[in-house]
Write an enzyme that holds these catalytic residues in place. Structure first.
Site, short mmCIF file in Angstrom:
data_model
loop_
_atom_site.label_atom_id
_atom_site.label_comp_id
_atom_site.label_asym_id
_atom_site.label_seq_id
_atom_site.Cartn_x
_atom_site.Cartn_y
_atom_site.Cartn_z
N ARG A 163 0.84 -1.20 0.00
CA ARG A 163 0.00 0.00 0.00
C ARG A 163 0.88 1.25 0.00
NH1 ARG A 163 -2.44 -3.75 2.97
NH2 ARG A 163 -1.36 -3.35 4.91
N ASP A 228 0.00 -10.36 1.83
CA ASP A 228 -1.32 -9.78 1.62
C ASP A 228 -2.40 -10.83 1.66
OD1 ASP A 228 -1.52 -7.11 1.46
OD2 ASP A 228 -2.04 -7.05 -0.66
N THR A 229 -2.07 -12.01 1.13
CA THR A 229 -3.05 -13.10 1.06
C THR A 229 -3.55 -13.46 2.46
OG1 THR A 229 -1.12 -14.54 1.03
CG2 THR A 229 -2.23 -14.18 -1.06
N CYS A 334 -0.58 -23.36 -4.28
CA CYS A 334 0.15 -22.62 -3.24
C CYS A 334 1.06 -23.51 -2.39
CB CYS A 334 -0.86 -21.91 -2.34
SG CYS A 334 -0.08 -20.96 -1.03
N LEU A 335 2.31 -23.10 -2.28
CA LEU A 335 3.25 -23.84 -1.43
C LEU A 335 3.06 -23.50 0.04
CD1 LEU A 335 6.49 -23.63 -3.59
CD2 LEU A 335 5.38 -25.73 -2.79
N GLY A 336 2.40 -22.36 0.30
CA GLY A 336 2.25 -21.93 1.69
C GLY A 336 0.89 -22.29 2.28
#
Ligand code: HEM
Length: 388
Positions: A163, A228-229, A334-336
């Site tokens: 941001r 952010d996710t 997604c790896l996370g």
């Protein structure tokens, strides 16, 4: 349709609900907009899945809208196609699996408890700045085995990146992050440990050690991908719970429901809409796409498609059919995701037991930004403060 993904006004502060309205108003399951250099948008759940699982047609070479325009700083492995992307994923994949992240999760938990206990007596907080934007940094630092105290330096950098007050500030933030990571990657090369940053620093791809630039782009992806996710999933979940005391109390009285609730919030509050570059002419959802076109595939449209999930807008902790693409699908899934789910679960467990009653303070603005990753950028919560 005239749709600017960076400027979608949300109905009831609800992304999925707004997009279902859009689907109803759209001329078909796929539409074209001239905004942001022009792109297709997919609205049907099954077509979204097809886009994510057909890299021979829908390439990851460009995943941003509008496209980056430069190959100088491609994210690794996000902006590569298989089989190349898979080689990089393998470097960190095992370390991101549920069995391998126990120590990270415990560190994230203890730091979260410390933050929540500091907030509880205050009776209010700016949820994004005080919690949802901080937890992912703590996790990132635990992942790369760097001191949790560094978050005081990194949180402002993360804010400059996601941001920024001006475009220059974003570049300033990226450069400062790169410098921070570069110093630490050099240290790991000289003195490697069992942590993830050492794995990235010393990774071998096609029989050679990765360059510093590759290592930096790889390590930055972990932070960019996981920041952010998670912040926004936490934001939408907290907003939902603030507005729905019955669901809150259900979790307080039945902590064993938390794992199912975690899955349900993940399903209901998908926030990612990345794009693909069409590399072969293709027909999808009645649209004839040409090689070179960009196509946006909002992940949440799968989980709120009633042909796939029944009564999809209802948050139901006893749901049996919560299929979703919140973490993507196919070669780049997604790896996370395991870590992200643990972060959400930690929030549900540790927040609700310490701050069980809370609501949105409507005297302050709730700000929501839409885009590649949509989410809440400001939200003040208030609760009856404890007398200590
Ligand atoms: C709620 C939280 C999260 C959501 C919704 C999410 C969503 C996604 C999605 C949709 C993709 C696929 C993108 C594509 O197909 O182009 C992805 C990839 C990725 N995510 Fe996540 N993510 C989350 C958290 C995390 C976390 C915590 C990390 C790491 C700390 C992480 C690291 C990555 C990486 C490295 C990739 C790239 C995988 C590849 O290119 O092969 N994510 N994520």
């Amino acid at each position: 349709m005239d749709l600017d993904i960076y400027d979608v006004a949300l109905r009831d502060e609800d992304l999925a609900r707004t997009w279902l309205d859009l689907k109803e108003a759209a001329p078909g399951p796929v539409f074209w907009t001239d905004r942001n250099e022009g792109h297709w948008t997919i609205l049907d759940g099954r077509d979204v899945e097809r886009v994510y699982t057909s890299p021979d047609v829908f390439s990851s070479i460009d995943i941003f809208i509008p496209p980056n325009g430069s190959r100088d700083n491609v994210l690794i492995p996000l902006e590569m196609d298989p089989p190349q992307s898979i080689k990089y994923r393998k470097v960190i994949q095992a370390a991101m699996m549920p069995g391998a992240i126990g120590a990270l999760v415990e560190r994230a938990r203890s730091e979260s408890i410390a933050i929540i206990e500091e907030l509880a007596p205050k009776g209010h907080c700016e949820f994004i700045q005080d919690f949802a934007g901080v937890l992912p940094i703590i996790v990132f630092l635990a992942l790369v085995d760097l001191p949790a105290e560094d978050r005081h330096f990194l949180v402002p950098l993360a804010e400059m990146s996601t941001r920024p007050e001006t475009p220059e500030k974003r570049i300033e933030g990226h450069l400062a992050l790169r410098k921070y990571l570069e110093e630490n990657i050099e240290r790991r090369r000289a003195n490697p440990g069992p942590d993830l940053l050492s794995k990235i620093a010393l990774a071998e791809i096609d029989g050679r050690q990765v360059s510093m630039d590759e290592a930096l782009r790889f390590a930055s992806t972990l932070m960019i991908g996981g920041l952010d996710t998670v912040t926004n999933l936490l934001g939408f979940t907290a907003l939902y719970l603030a507005n729905n005391p019955d669901h809150r109390r259900l979790l307080l009285e039945n902590p064993d429901l938390v794992p199912a609730a975690t899955d349900e919030f993940v399903r209901r509050f998908g926030v990612v809409a990345v794009a693909r570059r069409v590399i072969q002419d293709v027909e999808i959802g009645g649209a004839s796409m040409k090689a070179g076109d960009m196509v946006l595939a909002p992940t949440w449209m799968y989980a709120v498609d009633d042909a796939i999930v029944s009564d999809p807008l209802t948050v139901d902790f006893h749901r049996k059919n919560g299929r979703n693409l919140t973490f993507g699908a196919g070669a780049h899934v997604c790896l996370g995701m395991h870590l992200a789910k643990r972060e959400l679960r930690i929030f549900l467990e540790e927040w609700i037991s310490r701050i069980p009653e809370f609501e949105v303070d409507r005297d302050a603005d709730v700000s929501i930004a839409t885009g590649i990753v949509s989410g809440i950028t400001a939200m003040t919560l208030k609760w009856p403060s404890r007398v200590t």
